[in-house]
Enzyme design. Sequence first.
Site, PDB file in Angstrom:
ATOM      1  N   SER A 127       0.872  -1.184   0.000  1.00  0.00           N
ATOM      2  CA  SER A 127       0.000   0.000   0.000  1.00  0.00           C
ATOM      3  C   SER A 127       0.902   1.226   0.000  1.00  0.00           C
ATOM      4  O   SER A 127       2.070   1.154   0.408  1.00  0.00           O
ATOM      5  CB  SER A 127      -0.852  -0.003   1.272  1.00  0.00           C
ATOM      6  N   TYR A 135      -1.764  -0.905  10.149  1.00  0.00           N
ATOM      7  CA  TYR A 135      -1.846  -1.114   8.688  1.00  0.00           C
ATOM      8  C   TYR A 135      -0.534  -0.650   8.044  1.00  0.00           C
ATOM      9  O   TYR A 135       0.069  -1.359   7.233  1.00  0.00           O
ATOM     10  CB  TYR A 135      -3.042  -0.334   8.135  1.00  0.00           C
TER      11      TYR A 135
HETATM   12  P1  NAP Z   1     -11.648  -6.083  -0.396  1.00  0.00           P
HETATM   13  O1  NAP Z   1     -12.513  -5.687  -1.528  1.00  0.00           O
HETATM   14  O2  NAP Z   1     -12.231  -6.064   0.979  1.00  0.00           O
HETATM   15  O3  NAP Z   1     -11.041  -7.535  -0.717  1.00  0.00           O
HETATM   16  C1  NAP Z   1     -10.241  -8.212   0.226  1.00  0.00           C
HETATM   17  C2  NAP Z   1     -10.724  -9.641   0.345  1.00  0.00           C
HETATM   18  O4  NAP Z   1      -9.856 -10.335   1.275  1.00  0.00           O
HETATM   19  C3  NAP Z   1     -12.144  -9.746   0.912  1.00  0.00           C
HETATM   20  O5  NAP Z   1     -12.885 -10.722   0.229  1.00  0.00           O
HETATM   21  C4  NAP Z   1     -11.872 -10.149   2.352  1.00  0.00           C
HETATM   22  O6  NAP Z   1     -12.965 -10.780   2.997  1.00  0.00           O
HETATM   23  C5  NAP Z   1     -10.701 -11.084   2.150  1.00  0.00           C
HETATM   24  N1  NAP Z   1     -10.032 -11.436   3.406  1.00  0.00           N
HETATM   25  C6  NAP Z   1      -9.979 -10.754   4.580  1.00  0.00           C
HETATM   26  N2  NAP Z   1      -9.328 -11.447   5.505  1.00  0.00           N
HETATM   27  C7  NAP Z   1      -8.947 -12.614   4.932  1.00  0.00           C
HETATM   28  C8  NAP Z   1      -8.260 -13.758   5.379  1.00  0.00           C
HETATM   29  N3  NAP Z   1      -7.828 -13.868   6.653  1.00  0.00           N
HETATM   30  N4  NAP Z   1      -8.024 -14.767   4.518  1.00  0.00           N
HETATM   31  C9  NAP Z   1      -8.479 -14.685   3.229  1.00  0.00           C
HETATM   32  N5  NAP Z   1      -9.160 -13.638   2.755  1.00  0.00           N
HETATM   33  C10 NAP Z   1      -9.398 -12.618   3.591  1.00  0.00           C
HETATM   34  O7  NAP Z   1     -10.355  -5.158  -0.325  1.00  0.00           O
HETATM   35  P2  NAP Z   1      -9.368  -4.555  -1.446  1.00  0.00           P
HETATM   36  O8  NAP Z   1      -9.434  -3.093  -1.310  1.00  0.00           O
HETATM   37  O9  NAP Z   1      -9.569  -5.210  -2.749  1.00  0.00           O
HETATM   38  O10 NAP Z   1      -7.960  -4.988  -0.803  1.00  0.00           O
HETATM   39  C11 NAP Z   1      -7.096  -5.949  -1.378  1.00  0.00           C
HETATM   40  C12 NAP Z   1      -5.685  -5.653  -0.894  1.00  0.00           C
HETATM   41  O11 NAP Z   1      -5.285  -4.387  -1.380  1.00  0.00           O
HETATM   42  C13 NAP Z   1      -5.514  -5.597   0.624  1.00  0.00           C
HETATM   43  O12 NAP Z   1      -4.300  -6.216   0.991  1.00  0.00           O
HETATM   44  C14 NAP Z   1      -5.471  -4.127   0.906  1.00  0.00           C
HETATM   45  O13 NAP Z   1      -4.764  -3.838   2.100  1.00  0.00           O
HETATM   46  C15 NAP Z   1      -4.733  -3.634  -0.315  1.00  0.00           C
HETATM   47  N6  NAP Z   1      -4.911  -2.225  -0.603  1.00  0.00           N
HETATM   48  C16 NAP Z   1      -6.136  -1.718  -0.883  1.00  0.00           C
HETATM   49  C17 NAP Z   1      -6.241  -0.365  -1.152  1.00  0.00           C
HETATM   50  C18 NAP Z   1      -7.558   0.264  -1.471  1.00  0.00           C
HETATM   51  O14 NAP Z   1      -7.627   1.507  -1.468  1.00  0.00           O
HETATM   52  N7  NAP Z   1      -8.590  -0.496  -1.770  1.00  0.00           N
HETATM   53  C19 NAP Z   1      -5.121   0.473  -1.124  1.00  0.00           C
HETATM   54  C20 NAP Z   1      -3.894  -0.094  -0.830  1.00  0.00           C
HETATM   55  C21 NAP Z   1      -3.790  -1.442  -0.581  1.00  0.00           C
HETATM   56  P3  NAP Z   1     -13.857  -9.876   4.040  1.00  0.00           P
HETATM   57  O15 NAP Z   1     -14.532  -8.828   3.208  1.00  0.00           O
HETATM   58  O16 NAP Z   1     -14.792 -10.865   4.641  1.00  0.00           O
HETATM   59  O17 NAP Z   1     -12.895  -9.272   5.035  1.00  0.00           O
END
Ligand code: NAP
Length: 276
Positions: A139, A152
């Site tokens: 991130s 985080y």
């Molecule tokens: P998202 O839409 O919530 O997708 C993340 C997925 O991971 C969800 O299905 C979530 O399930 C699942 N998850 C959570 N805990 C888990 C576990 N212990 N084992 C397996 N799966 C699990 O989020 P996203 O924004 O796409 O995020 C994806 C990655 O990108 C993350 O690592 C996040 O930190 C990173 N990121 C995101 C952003 C942003 O702005 N979106 C920016 C920088 C980095 P639940 O919904 O049930 O928790």
Amino acid sequence: MRLKEKVAVVTGAASGIGKATVRRFVEEGAFVIIGDIQRELGEDLSSEMGHKATFKYCDVTDEVDVKELMKAAVSTYGSLDIVMNNAGIVGSRGPISSTDASEFKATLDILLYGTFLGIKHAAPYMEQQKSGSIINIASTAGVTGGLGPHVYAAAKHGVVGLTKNVAAELCRSGVRVNCIAPGSTVTPLVAAAYTNDHEAIEEVSEIVKAKSPILNRPGMPLDVANAALYLASDESGNTNGHCLVVDGGLTTGSTPNDPPHSDAMPFLRQAGQRGL
Ligand code: NAP
């Protein structure tokens, strides 16, 4: 067909960035194992992809689950060429003095320990075949301070560090390890963080757009999926230990407003508004 016949594992693949990546990888010819704790969404995505993708329940904090996930790629599709360690949550928030210790550890478990397990159990297959690409999702909060909650930010800095260190080890086996540092991206995770409603995608899109340095351009899951596609494909064959920032320039100092002390910026902003 930039990933023709390649086999990928994506964790946290049922939603947001992971889901966009599964779709993009399949479009480019890959077979994908969808790992997530969200069973229904994961199975829906698997059905959408036909025989090209298979859902397997995986909690990335459970070593047995992660080991079985990697094994499933080989038993279902015959190899393991790409792993994207993407599962994540925002986790514990608030001032450091009131951050709950057990919540701190639980957040680290998903974001950092989960990434470690993904690398650990992918590496043996890739070392044996003398090729592979591991992509960890960090991130912008992992490359500079002040852009996320404390744990985080700590976990994501850890993901960047782990990426570089393991890259230095696995390159001797022909395996590359890189990470992506997305800025704010329109997903259910960010919708929940900004509005407390993970379904408020339209609302969060406007918020992310307003915060983005690039005019009228919110960060979207496909932006990160396309970066992952590059790191997964042979086009990035000489790219190793790299952190690819996908944030519209935010961490380089670009802002949606004029920064102080810059005479050049008003002109640049006017030029941008005229589409130059
Ligand atoms: P998202 O839409 O919530 O997708 C993340 C997925 O991971 C969800 O299905 C979530 O399930 C699942 N998850 C959570 N805990 C888990 C576990 N212990 N084992 C397996 N799966 C699990 O989020 P996203 O924004 O796409 O995020 C994806 C990655 O990108 C993350 O690592 C996040 O930190 C990173 N990121 C995101 C952003 C942003 O702005 N979106 C920016 C920088 C980095 P639940 O919904 O049930 O928790």
